[in-house]
Design a protein around this motif. Structure first.
Motif, PDB file in Angstrom:
ATOM      1  N   VAL A  25       0.873  -1.182   0.000  1.00 43.20           N
ATOM      2  CA  VAL A  25       0.000   0.000   0.000  1.00 43.20           C
ATOM      3  C   VAL A  25       0.906   1.226   0.000  1.00 43.20           C
ATOM      4  O   VAL A  25       2.028   1.186   0.504  1.00 43.20           O
ATOM      5  CB  VAL A  25      -0.956   0.022   1.208  1.00 43.20           C
ATOM      6  CG1 VAL A  25      -1.948  -1.120   1.142  1.00 43.20           C
ATOM      7  CG2 VAL A  25      -0.189  -0.020   2.520  1.00 43.20           C
ATOM      8  N   PRO A  26       0.445   2.346  -0.572  1.00 42.22           N
ATOM      9  CA  PRO A  26       1.290   3.542  -0.604  1.00 42.22           C
ATOM     10  C   PRO A  26       1.511   4.110   0.800  1.00 42.22           C
ATOM     11  O   PRO A  26       0.627   4.022   1.658  1.00 42.22           O
ATOM     12  CB  PRO A  26       0.499   4.540  -1.455  1.00 42.22           C
ATOM     13  CG  PRO A  26      -0.707   3.841  -1.959  1.00 42.22           C
ATOM     14  CD  PRO A  26      -0.821   2.535  -1.258  1.00 42.22           C
ATOM     15  N   GLU A  47      -7.353   1.359   3.852  1.00 41.48           N
ATOM     16  CA  GLU A  47      -6.634   0.676   2.775  1.00 41.48           C
ATOM     17  C   GLU A  47      -5.590  -0.289   3.343  1.00 41.48           C
ATOM     18  O   GLU A  47      -5.414  -1.394   2.838  1.00 41.48           O
ATOM     19  CB  GLU A  47      -5.994   1.678   1.822  1.00 41.48           C
ATOM     20  CG  GLU A  47      -6.997   2.492   1.037  1.00 41.48           C
ATOM     21  CD  GLU A  47      -7.959   1.626   0.231  1.00 41.48           C
ATOM     22  OE1 GLU A  47      -7.513   0.680  -0.447  1.00 41.48           O
ATOM     23  OE2 GLU A  47      -9.181   1.890   0.292  1.00 41.48           O
ATOM     24  N   PHE A  48      -4.900   0.131   4.392  1.00 45.45           N
ATOM     25  CA  PHE A  48      -3.948  -0.761   5.052  1.00 45.45           C
ATOM     26  C   PHE A  48      -4.692  -1.965   5.623  1.00 45.45           C
ATOM     27  O   PHE A  48      -4.246  -3.110   5.478  1.00 45.45           O
ATOM     28  CB  PHE A  48      -3.186  -0.037   6.161  1.00 45.45           C
ATOM     29  CG  PHE A  48      -2.202  -0.916   6.870  1.00 45.45           C
ATOM     30  CD1 PHE A  48      -0.925  -1.070   6.381  1.00 45.45           C
ATOM     31  CD2 PHE A  48      -2.572  -1.615   8.016  1.00 45.45           C
ATOM     32  CE1 PHE A  48      -0.006  -1.909   7.029  1.00 45.45           C
ATOM     33  CE2 PHE A  48      -1.669  -2.447   8.667  1.00 45.45           C
ATOM     34  CZ  PHE A  48      -0.393  -2.593   8.167  1.00 45.45           C
ATOM     35  N   ASP A  49      -5.832  -1.725   6.257  1.00 49.08           N
ATOM     36  CA  ASP A  49      -6.626  -2.810   6.836  1.00 49.08           C
ATOM     37  C   ASP A  49      -7.086  -3.805   5.775  1.00 49.08           C
ATOM     38  O   ASP A  49      -7.135  -5.012   6.025  1.00 49.08           O
ATOM     39  CB  ASP A  49      -7.836  -2.256   7.584  1.00 49.08           C
ATOM     40  CG  ASP A  49      -7.456  -1.509   8.857  1.00 49.08           C
ATOM     41  OD1 ASP A  49      -6.289  -1.627   9.306  1.00 49.08           O
ATOM     42  OD2 ASP A  49      -8.326  -0.804   9.404  1.00 49.08           O
ATOM     43  N   LYS A  50      -7.421  -3.317   4.584  1.00 47.94           N
ATOM     44  CA  LYS A  50      -7.832  -4.214   3.493  1.00 47.94           C
ATOM     45  C   LYS A  50      -6.675  -5.117   3.076  1.00 47.94           C
ATOM     46  O   LYS A  50      -6.860  -6.318   2.843  1.00 47.94           O
ATOM     47  CB  LYS A  50      -8.309  -3.413   2.286  1.00 47.94           C
ATOM     48  CG  LYS A  50      -9.651  -2.754   2.476  1.00 47.94           C
ATOM     49  CD  LYS A  50      -9.991  -1.919   1.255  1.00 47.94           C
ATOM     50  CE  LYS A  50     -11.221  -1.069   1.483  1.00 47.94           C
ATOM     51  NZ  LYS A  50     -11.493  -0.192   0.316  1.00 47.94           N
ATOM     52  N   ALA A  51      -5.489  -4.556   2.988  1.00 53.67           N
ATOM     53  CA  ALA A  51      -4.313  -5.355   2.621  1.00 53.67           C
ATOM     54  C   ALA A  51      -4.014  -6.381   3.707  1.00 53.67           C
ATOM     55  O   ALA A  51      -3.713  -7.545   3.420  1.00 53.67           O
ATOM     56  CB  ALA A  51      -3.104  -4.452   2.384  1.00 53.67           C
ATOM     57  N   GLY A  61       8.266   4.601  -0.816  1.00 54.69           N
ATOM     58  CA  GLY A  61       6.936   5.095  -1.135  1.00 54.69           C
ATOM     59  C   GLY A  61       5.812   4.128  -0.856  1.00 54.69           C
ATOM     60  O   GLY A  61       4.674   4.375  -1.240  1.00 54.69           O
ATOM     61  N   GLU A  62       6.114   3.011  -0.202  1.00 50.54           N
ATOM     62  CA  GLU A  62       5.061   2.042   0.086  1.00 50.54           C
ATOM     63  C   GLU A  62       5.336   1.292   1.381  1.00 50.54           C
ATOM     64  O   GLU A  62       6.453   1.289   1.891  1.00 50.54           O
ATOM     65  CB  GLU A  62       4.909   1.048  -1.070  1.00 50.54           C
ATOM     66  CG  GLU A  62       6.123   0.184  -1.289  1.00 50.54           C
ATOM     67  CD  GLU A  62       6.013  -0.715  -2.513  1.00 50.54           C
ATOM     68  OE1 GLU A  62       5.059  -0.554  -3.300  1.00 50.54           O
ATOM     69  OE2 GLU A  62       6.877  -1.581  -2.675  1.00 50.54           O
ATOM     70  N   VAL A  63       4.288   0.666   1.891  1.00 52.79           N
ATOM     71  CA  VAL A  63       4.392  -0.223   3.041  1.00 52.79           C
ATOM     72  C   VAL A  63       4.072  -1.613   2.513  1.00 52.79           C
ATOM     73  O   VAL A  63       3.056  -1.816   1.839  1.00 52.79           O
ATOM     74  CB  VAL A  63       3.418   0.182   4.165  1.00 52.79           C
ATOM     75  CG1 VAL A  63       3.473  -0.808   5.311  1.00 52.79           C
ATOM     76  CG2 VAL A  63       3.726   1.594   4.648  1.00 52.79           C
ATOM     77  N   VAL A  64       4.947  -2.568   2.797  1.00 50.47           N
ATOM     78  CA  VAL A  64       4.799  -3.919   2.269  1.00 50.47           C
ATOM     79  C   VAL A  64       4.469  -4.879   3.410  1.00 50.47           C
ATOM     80  O   VAL A  64       5.138  -4.879   4.440  1.00 50.47           O
ATOM     81  CB  VAL A  64       6.096  -4.375   1.560  1.00 50.47           C
ATOM     82  CG1 VAL A  64       5.981  -5.804   1.074  1.00 50.47           C
ATOM     83  CG2 VAL A  64       6.441  -3.425   0.426  1.00 50.47           C
TER      84      VAL A  64
END
Length: 76
Positions: free
Chosen positions: A18-19, A26-30, A63-66
């Motif tokens: 997620v960015p 959005e983080f929770d969805k991932a 630029g993102e969180v993996v």
């Protein structure tokens, strides 16, 4: 004379990104997608929690969180 066993493994990696700075939803969805995949891969029921608190690793990248987990499979 040395006695030893040799083993070979294959590691399958599952990742979601997620960015940086995205909204929490959005983080929770991932995270939810990662959890659902973890359960599917390990044959766990939908309501099961992973036994190991370290099942998912989270990294801040360019630029993102993996979100990531690995599954080690025995070689043939």
């Amino acid at each position: 004379m040395a006695i030893y066993d040799a083993r070979e493994y294959t590691t399958r990696t599952y990742e979601w990104a997620v960015p940086n700075g995205c909204v929490a939803d959005e983080f929770d969805k991932a995270w939810a997608a990662a959890l659902a995949t973890y359960r599917r891969v390990h044959g766990l029921p939908e309501d099961a929690a992973p036994n190991d608190g370290g099942w998912l690793r989270v990294y801040a990248g360019d630029g993102e969180v993996v979100l990531r987990f690995d599954v080690r499979e025995a070689g043939r």
